[in-house]
Scaffold this motif. Structure first.
Motif, PDB file in Angstrom:
ATOM      1  N   GLN A   1       0.774  -1.280  -0.018  1.00 15.51           N
ATOM      2  CA  GLN A   1       0.039  -0.106   0.117  1.00 15.51           C
ATOM      3  C   GLN A   1       0.800   1.348  -0.185  1.00 15.51           C
ATOM      4  N   VAL A   2       2.130   1.155   0.694  1.00 14.59           N
ATOM      5  CA  VAL A   2       2.969   2.443   0.673  1.00 14.59           C
ATOM      6  C   VAL A   2       3.477   2.586  -0.605  1.00 14.59           C
ATOM      7  N   LEU A   3       3.519   1.381  -1.426  1.00  9.48           N
ATOM      8  CA  LEU A   3       4.278   1.670  -2.987  1.00  9.48           C
ATOM      9  C   LEU A   3       3.164   2.069  -3.581  1.00  9.48           C
ATOM     10  N   TRP A   4       1.700   1.691  -3.541  1.00  8.95           N
ATOM     11  CA  TRP A   4       0.703   2.526  -4.364  1.00  8.95           C
ATOM     12  C   TRP A   4       0.573   3.812  -4.020  1.00  8.95           C
ATOM     13  N   ASP A   5       0.556   4.138  -2.856  1.00 12.08           N
ATOM     14  CA  ASP A   5       0.522   5.673  -2.481  1.00 12.08           C
ATOM     15  C   ASP A   5       1.653   6.456  -3.043  1.00 12.08           C
TER      16      ASP A   5
ATOM     17  N   LYS B   1       3.089   5.545  -5.981  1.00 12.09           N
ATOM     18  CA  LYS B   1       2.863   5.791  -7.404  1.00 12.09           C
ATOM     19  C   LYS B   1       1.800   6.594  -7.688  1.00 12.09           C
ATOM     20  N   ALA B   2       0.624   6.418  -7.097  1.00 13.18           N
ATOM     21  CA  ALA B   2      -0.437   7.623  -7.173  1.00 13.18           C
ATOM     22  C   ALA B   2      -0.870   8.051  -5.609  1.00 13.18           C
ATOM     23  N   PRO B   3      -0.630   9.098  -5.233  1.00 18.93           N
ATOM     24  CA  PRO B   3      -0.592   9.735  -3.886  1.00 18.93           C
ATOM     25  C   PRO B   3      -2.266   9.493  -3.632  1.00 18.93           C
ATOM     26  N   SER B   4      -2.596   9.162  -2.472  1.00 18.30           N
ATOM     27  CA  SER B   4      -4.190   9.012  -1.947  1.00 18.30           C
ATOM     28  C   SER B   4      -4.820  10.391  -1.994  1.00 18.30           C
ATOM     29  N   HIS B   5      -4.024  11.546  -1.415  1.00 15.84           N
ATOM     30  CA  HIS B   5      -4.682  12.735  -1.453  1.00 15.84           C
ATOM     31  C   HIS B   5      -5.148  13.418  -2.587  1.00 15.84           C
ATOM     32  N   SER B   6      -4.433  12.902  -3.759  1.00 17.33           N
ATOM     33  CA  SER B   6      -4.634  13.684  -4.945  1.00 17.33           C
ATOM     34  C   SER B   6      -4.997  12.658  -6.189  1.00 17.33           C
ATOM     35  N   SER B   7      -5.292  11.403  -6.039  1.00 12.83           N
ATOM     36  CA  SER B   7      -5.449  10.224  -7.032  1.00 12.83           C
ATOM     37  C   SER B   7      -7.033   9.297  -6.346  1.00 12.83           C
ATOM     38  N   ALA B   8      -7.547   9.106  -7.186  1.00  9.34           N
ATOM     39  CA  ALA B   8      -8.547   7.919  -6.721  1.00  9.34           C
ATOM     40  C   ALA B   8      -7.809   6.655  -6.455  1.00  9.34           C
ATOM     41  N   VAL B   9      -8.279   5.968  -5.307  1.00  8.66           N
ATOM     42  CA  VAL B   9      -7.719   4.931  -4.680  1.00  8.66           C
ATOM     43  C   VAL B   9      -8.694   3.791  -4.819  1.00  8.66           C
ATOM     44  N   TYR B  10      -8.006   2.330  -5.345  1.00  8.85           N
ATOM     45  CA  TYR B  10      -8.877   1.559  -5.849  1.00  8.85           C
ATOM     46  C   TYR B  10      -8.056   0.381  -5.228  1.00  8.85           C
ATOM     47  N   ASN B  11      -7.664   0.392  -3.949  1.00 14.85           N
ATOM     48  CA  ASN B  11      -6.955  -0.575  -3.143  1.00 14.85           C
ATOM     49  C   ASN B  11      -7.764  -1.954  -2.935  1.00 14.85           C
TER      50      ASN B  11
ATOM     51  N   ALA C   1       9.066 -12.760  -9.023  1.00 15.57           N
ATOM     52  CA  ALA C   1      10.038 -11.696  -9.209  1.00 15.57           C
ATOM     53  C   ALA C   1       9.855 -10.660 -10.306  1.00 15.57           C
ATOM     54  N   GLY C   2       9.546 -11.190 -11.478  1.00 11.11           N
ATOM     55  CA  GLY C   2       9.126 -10.260 -12.697  1.00 11.11           C
ATOM     56  C   GLY C   2       7.857  -9.303 -12.070  1.00 11.11           C
ATOM     57  N   SER C   3       7.004  -9.968 -11.557  1.00 16.93           N
ATOM     58  CA  SER C   3       5.879  -8.971 -11.084  1.00 16.93           C
ATOM     59  C   SER C   3       6.613  -7.641 -10.170  1.00 16.93           C
ATOM     60  N   LEU C   4       7.452  -8.289  -9.267  1.00 18.96           N
ATOM     61  CA  LEU C   4       7.947  -7.052  -8.295  1.00 18.96           C
ATOM     62  C   LEU C   4       8.723  -6.273  -9.256  1.00 18.96           C
ATOM     63  N   PHE C   5       9.613  -6.736 -10.090  1.00 16.58           N
ATOM     64  CA  PHE C   5      10.556  -5.732 -10.840  1.00 16.58           C
ATOM     65  C   PHE C   5       9.499  -4.852 -11.680  1.00 16.58           C
ATOM     66  N   LEU C   6       8.376  -5.341 -12.201  1.00 20.14           N
ATOM     67  CA  LEU C   6       7.473  -4.373 -12.996  1.00 20.14           C
ATOM     68  C   LEU C   6       6.990  -3.368 -12.018  1.00 20.14           C
ATOM     69  N   MET C   7       6.735  -3.681 -10.583  1.00 23.97           N
ATOM     70  CA  MET C   7       6.063  -2.814  -9.617  1.00 23.97           C
ATOM     71  C   MET C   7       6.994  -1.785  -9.313  1.00 23.97           C
ATOM     72  N   HIS C   8       8.337  -2.089  -9.539  1.00 26.52           N
ATOM     73  CA  HIS C   8       9.452  -1.136  -9.268  1.00 26.52           C
ATOM     74  C   HIS C   8       9.554  -0.172 -10.347  1.00 26.52           C
ATOM     75  N   PHE C   9       9.730  -0.924 -11.326  1.00 22.49           N
ATOM     76  CA  PHE C   9      10.031   0.154 -12.740  1.00 22.49           C
ATOM     77  C   PHE C   9       8.876   0.868 -13.347  1.00 22.49           C
ATOM     78  N   THR C  10       7.698   0.556 -13.279  1.00 26.38           N
ATOM     79  CA  THR C  10       6.661   1.121 -13.888  1.00 26.38           C
ATOM     80  C   THR C  10       6.167   2.406 -12.762  1.00 26.38           C
TER      81      THR C  10
ATOM     82  N   GLY D   1      10.603   2.446  -3.257  1.00 28.31           N
ATOM     83  CA  GLY D   1      10.799   1.953  -4.758  1.00 28.31           C
ATOM     84  C   GLY D   1      11.982   1.113  -4.675  1.00 28.31           C
ATOM     85  N   THR D   2      13.196   1.404  -3.988  1.00 28.18           N
ATOM     86  CA  THR D   2      14.372   0.681  -3.853  1.00 28.18           C
ATOM     87  C   THR D   2      14.145  -0.641  -3.204  1.00 28.18           C
ATOM     88  N   GLN D   3      13.076  -0.736  -2.374  1.00 29.10           N
ATOM     89  CA  GLN D   3      12.857  -1.684  -1.317  1.00 29.10           C
ATOM     90  C   GLN D   3      12.195  -3.263  -2.350  1.00 29.10           C
TER      91      GLN D   3
END
Length: 492
Positions: free
Chosen positions: A301-305, A307-317, A358-367, A437-439
């Motif tokens: 959830q911290v990563l999602w926030d 990528k798209a901050p909750s105070h300025s974006s719609a949240v679909y968690n 692993a590929g999913s997590l790399f995508l979550m980092h780079f996208t 992101g580095t995490q």
């Protein structure tokens, strides 16, 4: 008249032996998991209600859950069996109520750290929920009641996530009221737990003696090994029966002086379980992957926030969690219908799907696209749930229920140790204190390493089995080898 019929049906349910405790436990599981606020925890903590920074949440608040879970897991595991499950389930209900009261009305970093500690108690006591039912129903109903209890939690989690998303997106309900709904739900869970019947036995400390096992014809002539699998099975059953009787003698005496002897016997059982290579390899994957999975759940959830901050974006968690849980239940269910030689292909599956993780997590980092990040999380969770289901039944088919519970608890304890190391080194401000992101780059590398280990191991296993099959199936090769050996012996 209608009231009498209802009362009659209720009495039948109570006298059935297994329906009543299963029904109450399913009610408890449903209300425990009906927490629509959970997918929105990070936006709630960093929003106007609690006003914490993302660094405080990541480095000071969330790590407390890992540390408290580790500190509580082992003593709670032993206490759960000793007090026969129900008291620990009630403690879990109380801990949930305290957690959500603090979430609603407490403020500040220290108060939220206390929230994480009480939630650590909640997760440490989960073992009581899944172990309770085996102490009040017969073996004939194990499969049925297990499916009921696990299914209801998946249904409830999916429904809670959908409810939270609908309330946030359509009704514009604040996160505070989502937490109020969660508090009401866990309060209902606590009330339902009080109606659970108290078990008269448990798996370890209050175990009842089992009738002596008859070995069958193979026991009459042990020297006859013409039917080798049955003979070996007879030895295994006899050894298991002897161990069971020996263990029962320890558990029969409830004097506290014998508590240490009980622990020694449990350690011996655990050591015997891990001497089997198959169980050892599956357990290694279980511990490594579960550590990484729990770490992702704690910080995604911290990563999602980010990528798209909750105070300025719609949240679909909530919608993402609902889809991920639903897909995970489908993949877990599909495992039961797949017919494969898991001894040959099991480790290959661990390697391939860990690589997908692993590929999913790399995508979550780079996208930088939040939707791609959501999709990668769904794939990650579904792959893990598929593999953990395979690992679970591969371990379970080789063990008795008591030893399975022991291995389950120890594997999770090792996973928690690894997760704690990851938290200290990567997340905590006393360690590297890396940004989110580095995490996730490190977590992707971690799963890539797991994939590499099991892909190499699977290739070695497949090549070894193929070579053994070719040698065993080629009598000419065997004859030629015998002639060479005899000729060499003659020359000597």
């Amino acid at each position: 008249m209608q009231a009498r019929r209802i009362m009659g049906c209720w009495r039948k349910i109570q006298s059935s032996g297994w329906i009543f405790p299963t029904l109450i436990l399913c009610m408890y599981g449903f209300f425990v998991m009906m927490r629509p606020s959970e997918p929105f925890l990070t936006p709630y903590l960093t929003g106007p209600d609690k006003n914490l920074t993302i660094e405080e949440v990541t480095q000071k608040v969330f790590p407390v859950w890992t540390y408290s879970y580790l500190a509580l897991l082992l003593p709670v595991f032993l206490l759960t069996d000793y007090v026969r499950y129900k008291p620990v389930i009630i403690i879990q209900g109380i801990s949930l109520i305290i957690t959500w009261l603090l979430l609603l009305f407490a403020h500040g970093v220290q108060a939220m750290q206390l929230v994480e500690f009480t939630y650590g108690m909640v997760t440490a006591t989960e073992v009581a929920y899944y172990a309770y039912i085996y102490s009040v129903v017969s073996v004939d109903h194990y499969q049925k009641v297990t499916s009921y209890c696990r299914s209801i939690t998946l249904v409830s989690t999916t429904a809670a996530s959908l409810l939270g998303q609908l309330l946030v997106s359509l009704a514009h309900v604040s996160y505070f009221y989502l937490n109020a709904i969660s508090l009401a739900s866990v309060s209902m869970a606590f009330i339902s737990s009080c109606f659970l019947p108290m078990p008269q036995k448990s798996m370890f400390f209050h175990k009842k003696s089992s009738p002596e096992v008859s070995i069958g014809p193979t026991d009459k002539n042990p020297s006859d090994t013409s039917n080798q699998p049955n003979y070996q099975q007879g030895k295994d059953v006899r050894r298991s029966s002897e161990n069971s009787q020996k263990t029962h003698q320890l558990f029969k005496n409830q004097d506290p002086k014998h508590f240490l002897a009980v622990l020694v016997q449990l350690c011996k059982d655990l050591k015997e379980c891990y001497t089997t290579k198959k169980l050892l390899y599956w357990s290694i994957w279980w511990a490594l992957a579960t550590a990484g999975f729990n770490q992702i759940l704690n910080y995604v959830q911290v990563l999602w926030d980010d990528k798209a901050p909750s105070h300025s974006s719609a949240v679909y968690n909530g919608a993402v969690e609902a889809i991920a849980t639903f897909l995970s239940s489908i993949t877990s269910l599909a495992v039961g219908y797949v017919k494969l030689n898991w001894d040959l292909t099991g480790e290959l599956a661990l390697g391939i799907f860990s690589a997908l993780d692993a590929g999913s997590l790399f995508l979550m980092h780079f996208t930088g696209n939040i939707w791609a990040c959501y999709a990668a999380y769904v794939v990650f969770k579904a792959c893990y749930m598929l593999l953990i289901t395979i690992a679970t039944f591969q371990i379970a088919v080789s063990l008795s229920m008591e030893r399975y519970a022991l291995m389950f608890g120890f594997n999770n304890f090792v996973a928690l140790l690894i997760q704690t190391l990851l938290t200290v080194m990567v997340v905590d401000s006393t360690g590297l204190g890396l940004d989110i992101g580095t995490q996730f780059l490190i977590y992707g590398s971690y799963f890539a390493a797991i994939a590499g280990i099991f892909l190499i191991r699977s290739l070695y296993t497949i090549i070894s089995i193929k070579c053994q099959t070719n040698i065993a199936g080629n009598p000419r090769t065997n004859e030629a080898e015998d002639q060479n050996i005899n000729g060499y012996a003659t020359r000597l």
